[in-house]
Design an enzyme around this catalytic site. Structure first.
Site, mmCIF file in Angstrom:
data_model
loop_
_atom_site.group_PDB
_atom_site.id
_atom_site.type_symbol
_atom_site.label_atom_id
_atom_site.label_comp_id
_atom_site.label_asym_id
_atom_site.label_seq_id
_atom_site.Cartn_x
_atom_site.Cartn_y
_atom_site.Cartn_z
ATOM 1 N N GLY A 236 38.863 35.235 32.688
ATOM 2 C CA GLY A 236 40.023 34.434 33.050
ATOM 3 C C GLY A 236 40.352 34.675 34.509
ATOM 4 C CD GLN B 77 43.683 37.000 38.681
ATOM 5 O OE1 GLN B 77 43.498 36.186 37.800
ATOM 6 N NE2 GLN B 77 43.103 38.189 38.688
ATOM 7 C CB CYS C 296 43.233 42.430 35.935
ATOM 8 S SG CYS C 296 43.934 41.108 36.931
ATOM 9 C CG LEU C 297 38.167 39.083 37.839
ATOM 10 C CD1 LEU C 297 37.866 37.604 38.039
ATOM 11 C CD2 LEU C 297 36.892 39.907 37.965
ATOM 12 C CG HIS D 288 45.395 39.201 31.505
ATOM 13 N ND1 HIS D 288 45.112 40.547 31.536
ATOM 14 C CD2 HIS D 288 45.163 38.736 32.761
ATOM 15 C CE1 HIS D 288 44.742 40.880 32.770
ATOM 16 N NE2 HIS D 288 44.758 39.798 33.533
ATOM 17 C CD GLU D 289 43.716 35.196 33.328
ATOM 18 O OE1 GLU D 289 44.159 35.027 34.482
ATOM 19 O OE2 GLU D 289 42.955 36.137 33.032
ATOM 20 C CG HIS E 130 47.526 36.923 36.642
ATOM 21 N ND1 HIS E 130 47.626 37.959 37.540
ATOM 22 C CD2 HIS E 130 46.451 37.221 35.867
ATOM 23 C CE1 HIS E 130 46.654 38.842 37.317
ATOM 24 N NE2 HIS E 130 45.930 38.422 36.306
HETATM 25 CO CO CO Z 1 44.287 39.376 35.515
#
Ligand code: CO
Length: 168
Positions: free
Chosen positions: A44, A49, A87-88, A129-130, A133
Site C-alpha cells: 500500500g 508518502q 511502512c515504506l 493503515h493507508e 496516512h
Molecule cells: Co504506511
C-alpha cells in the site's frame, strides 16, 4: 518513480486534501504511485508518502492494484486482530498493531465513480493503515508507549535521513 518521504517529513503528519478533479493527471499520479509501491515492495502507498497532499492511496493485497480516492470508513468490526505492520515511510520498523478485523468503506475510483465494499482481514488491515496516512497518522502511533520509547533511536536515525533527503 516518486521519492518516498521518510519519517520526519512534515507532510506525513498533515491532513490530506480531498480530491476534487478526476482527470488524466490524477490517473498518472496513481499509476506512478503503483509503480513506486511495487518497486518498494509495499502492499500500500498513500499520496502523502510521495509528497502529495491528496486523499488517495493505492493498495495490492495480492489481487492486483486498487486505486482508492476520497475514502470513508463507514463501519468497523468490534472484533480486533493483532498483526505485524511495516511502512515504506518507516523502513526497517515492524510492530504489532491492533486493527478491526473487517471494515465497511466507501471510496471513489479514478473516474469518480463511488464504490461501497466490505474488506476483511489482510485488505482491511492495509486499508486502515493507508487511510490513517491521509489523516497524518502512522502505525507507530498505534503501538504501546513502551514500544514507542524503545523505537526512539531508530526514529531519530530516520529523521536524520529524512532531513538529508529533503536537501538533495
Ligand atoms: Co504506511
Amino acid at each position: 518513480m516518486y521519492r518516498i518521504r521518510i519519517y520526519g517529513d512534515p507532510i506525513l503528519r498533515k491532513k490530506a486534501k480531498k480530491v476534487e478533479v478526476f482527470d488524466d493527471n490524477l490517473n498518472d499520479i496513481l499509476e506512478e504511485m503503483i509503480e513506486t509501491m511495487y518497486l518498494g515492495d509495499g502492499v500500500g502507498l498513500a499520496a502523502p508518502q510521495v509528497g502529495l497532499s491528496l486523499r488517495t492511496f493505492v493498495m495490492d493485497w495480492g489481487e492486483g492494484p486498487l486505486k482508492v480516492i476520497n475514502p470513508e470508513i463507514l463501519g468497523f468490526s468490534e472484533e480486533k486482530v493483532i498483526d505485524e505492520e511495516g511502512c515504506l515511510s518507516l523502513p526497517d520498523i515492524f510492530e504489532d498493531v491492533e486493527r478491526s478485523r473487517w471494515i465497511k468503506v466507501r471510496f471513489q475510483d479514478e473516474k469518480g465513480n463511488v464504490h461501497e465494499r466490505t474488506f476483511e482481514d489482510y485488505p482491511a488491515r492495509i486499508f486502515q493503515h493507508e487511510y490513517d496516512h491521509l489523516d497524518g497518522i502512522l502505525f507507530i502511533d498505534r503501538i504501546s508507549a513502551v514500544k514507542r520509547v524503545a523505537l526512539k533511536p531508530k526514529l531519530l536515525e530516520l529523521m536524520k535521513r529524512s532531513r538529508q533527503a529533503s536537501k538533495r
